[in-house]
Each structure stands twice: as C-alpha cells, then as structure tokens.
Design a protein around this motif. Structure first.
Motif, short mmCIF file in Angstrom:
data_model
loop_
_atom_site.label_atom_id
_atom_site.label_comp_id
_atom_site.label_asym_id
_atom_site.label_seq_id
_atom_site.Cartn_x
_atom_site.Cartn_y
_atom_site.Cartn_z
N ILE A 153 0.83 -1.20 0.00
CA ILE A 153 0.00 0.00 0.00
C ILE A 153 0.87 1.25 0.00
O ILE A 153 0.54 2.26 -0.65
CB ILE A 153 -0.94 0.00 1.23
N ASP A 154 1.99 1.21 0.72
CA ASP A 154 2.87 2.37 0.85
C ASP A 154 3.95 2.44 -0.23
O ASP A 154 4.79 3.34 -0.21
CB ASP A 154 3.54 2.37 2.23
N GLN A 155 3.96 1.47 -1.14
CA GLN A 155 5.00 1.43 -2.16
C GLN A 155 4.56 2.11 -3.45
O GLN A 155 3.37 2.08 -3.80
CB GLN A 155 5.40 -0.02 -2.45
N SER A 156 5.51 2.68 -4.13
CA SER A 156 5.23 3.29 -5.43
C SER A 156 5.18 2.19 -6.48
O SER A 156 5.71 1.09 -6.27
CB SER A 156 6.33 4.29 -5.79
N LEU A 176 0.24 -6.09 12.02
CA LEU A 176 0.83 -4.96 11.31
C LEU A 176 0.30 -3.67 11.89
O LEU A 176 -0.84 -3.60 12.36
CB LEU A 176 0.53 -5.02 9.81
N ARG A 177 1.15 -2.62 11.85
CA ARG A 177 0.76 -1.29 12.28
C ARG A 177 1.06 -0.31 11.16
O ARG A 177 1.97 -0.51 10.35
CB ARG A 177 1.52 -0.87 13.55
N PRO A 178 0.34 0.83 11.12
CA PRO A 178 0.50 1.78 10.02
C PRO A 178 1.54 2.88 10.25
O PRO A 178 2.11 2.99 11.32
CB PRO A 178 -0.90 2.39 9.91
N LYS A 179 1.71 3.65 9.19
CA LYS A 179 2.48 4.91 9.16
C LYS A 179 3.97 4.72 9.42
O LYS A 179 4.52 5.28 10.38
CB LYS A 179 1.88 5.91 10.16
N PRO A 180 4.70 4.10 8.50
CA PRO A 180 4.22 3.29 7.38
C PRO A 180 3.84 1.90 7.86
O PRO A 180 4.15 1.52 8.99
CB PRO A 180 5.44 3.24 6.46
#
Length: 334
Positions: free
Chosen positions: A272-275, A299-303
């Motif tokens: 999700i966070d990858q280009s 999993l945790r966000p940001k990133p």
C-alpha cells in the motif's frame, strides 16, 4: 456394552503412528539428551507483550495500543489432517454423523452435499476451537478490541473466527464477514475438488456469528480453476481495500484464513505504501509450512510494518489416538 466408537479402531491410525514417531524423537531429544526446551529456544528474550512496538522497545500511547492494528490469523487444528480419512468412520448408513473421538466435533449441522462436503471442507477439532479461543483471550488481556473480522469461506476459518471472538468477549454486534476471496489457492485442491462453501444462512443455523447481510467484495466459484496470479489478485484486492478503509477510521481488523493468509496480508499491506516502481511480483513463501495452527501476524500503520503481536503465541504437544486394547498385554515384556 458396545459403544459407537468401538467400530472405529482404525480412525486416525496412520496419523497416530506418525505422531508417535514424532513424540519419540521429542522424548529422545528433550528428555534423554537434556537439550533446551521449546520456550528456551523460541523465547530466550523476555517480551513485554502489551507494550512492545515494531522493534520491541517503542512505547505507544494508550490510543495507539488499542487502535490501528491489522491482524492475520491461520485457522485452528483441522479434523482431516488429524484423523486422515475420517468421514468413512463417522457417518452411518443413514449419513448421520456420530462422534468417534473426543477431539471431534460433538455435532455437525446440515449443509448442502452432506458428508461429501464435510470431507472436502473440514471442520475444526475441539482442540482447534480452543486454540482459536486462546488467541481471542490473549488479545482481550492485551487490551485490544476488534472492529471488523473477515473470514475465508472455508468452514475451519469461520469456526476459528467464531471461537476467537468468544475468547475476545467481543461486543455482540460484531459479526463475521465471510469473504470467499480470502480462500487459499484453488490449485492445491484440484485432486479431490472443492465442496460448495456453506452459505451464510447455513452457518448462522449452525450457530456461528456471521453477518448474513454482508456482501463480499469478490465472489469465488469453487467449480473453476485459477492461476497463481488470480489467487494473488483476489486476496490483495480484498485485503488492501479493507485495510485502507479501516486505516481511515482507526479501526482494528482481523483476517482469519489459511497459512497463506498471513503471508498475503504482510505482502499486500506493505505494498500500500510502495510506489508502482517498487512493486514486485508475489511469490509463494518457502516458510508456509512453518506457520502453525492459529498463528497470528500483526501490522501497524504509518508506514505499514510487521510488528510483534500483542499476545504470545501458543504451542501444544502432539498426541496419538489411544487404543485401550494394548492394556490386555499389561505386564508383558517388550
């Protein structure tokens, strides 16, 4: 007096023999050679399960500890891999289920296809249900609550989600969203085929807390084949869509599926966070066989990143099926 289970002496025989060999190896290694126990090997370092972050020492706020989690969990111990060809022993001439071992389900509810469907879409053992309950209990004691629970349409996964929610003591309004697209690769079932999944109504009638009004993101036909790319795409689409929605609202989400579900979730969510330039094709992990029943990934966000789950894992010893007739040789030298 004759008991129904007396005519099932061969139930689980081959599986039991395999287990007894494994137990013999364990006994020799741990007891006779006095080597390290499993807890020393896997948990040499103390872990503060309630407060560990991405690297074990990040302290988080109370709000962060309770929200922003995404979990992926494998189902519990399954009947068919515990007993082998169990259906032929446990259904009578009227196709009525009769329990022949205490670790088997007490009852089985009606479903399309009857025993043939159960042979291809196995339930959990009683131990499997308890394994799932313990995970829910562990999350509850860690102060985590869930806002959404999605389960693969396989019966073993729905049962796992149901028992996990019981251990969690989840709010009664929380229901299981049955999502067929979370099922494992259909190609692994080509030899014996797939049974039709139990409908939400059948699952509800069987006592499982499913949302009968839930509309899956993707439907899945059990009668057709698929490529590995199809498998990746359907899992990734559902997982990424759910996680993106939950992240915006700060909700905690659980995906209950298969060994591959943990791998797919970790892979799909980090993407999700990858280009687009960073994206690489998915490959089936070489570590799937090291994912035990009710294994939990977090999993945790940001990133988005993999972190230590907020509750410890569990392990249980293998056990073969006891044949009481061996006691007739009591006192006989080997």
């Amino acid at each position: 007096m004759n008991f129904p289970h007396e005519n099932a002496t061969m139930l689980g025989f081959e599986k039991s023999e395999e287990t007894f060999k494994e137990w013999d190896n364990y006994w020799n290694t741990v007891q006779l050679h006095r080597t390290e126990g499993i807890l020393n090997v896997t948990h040499g370092n103390d872990i503060d399960w309630k407060f560990s972050g991405s690297n074990g020492d990040v302290k988080e706020s109370e709000t962060d500890k309770k929200q922003g989690w995404v979990f992926a969990m494998r189902h519990g111990e399954r009947v068919d891999l515990t007993y082998g060809h169990w259906v032929q022993h446990c259904f009578d001439e009227n196709d009525t289920y009769v329990r022949k071992d205490l670790n088997m389900p007490l009852t089985l509810s009606a479903r399309e296809g009857g025993k043939e469907s159960y042979a291809k879409d196995t339930p959990l053992t009683r131990v499997g249900r308890f394994q799932a309950y313990l995970v829910g209990e562990g999350l509850r004691l860690a102060g985590v609550r869930l806002h959404r629970v999605y389960a693969s349409a396989a019966l073993r996964c729905v049962e796992t989600a149901h028992e996990m929610m019981r251990g969690l003591q989840a709010d009664p309004s929380l229901k299981i969203f049955v999502e067929p697209a979370l099922f494992e690769y259909k190609g692994w079932h080509m030899a014996k085929g797939l049974a039709p999944f139990m409908t939400p109504e059948e699952l509800q009638n069987a006592g499982y807390d499913v949302d009968v009004d839930y509309k899956p993101y993707l439907e899945m036909d059990t009668n057709t084949t698929e490529t590995l790319e199809d498998f990746y795409d359907r899992n990734e689409k559902v997982i990424q869509t759910v996680v993106t929605e939950a992240e915006a609202s700060g909700e905690n989400v659980m995906f209950v599926g298969h060994a591959s579900t943990l791998d797919m979730a970790a892979f799909a969510i980090k993407r999700i966070d990858q280009s687009p330039a960073e994206l690489r094709p998915y490959q089936i992990s070489k570590n799937l066989l090291r994912v035990p029943y009710c294994a939990l990934a977090a999993l945790r966000p940001k990133p988005w990143r993999l972190v230590c789950p907020p509750c410890p894992p569990s392990i249980n010893s293998s056990s073969g099926r006891f044949d009481w007739t061996i006691l007739e040789d009591a006192g006989t030298a080997q």
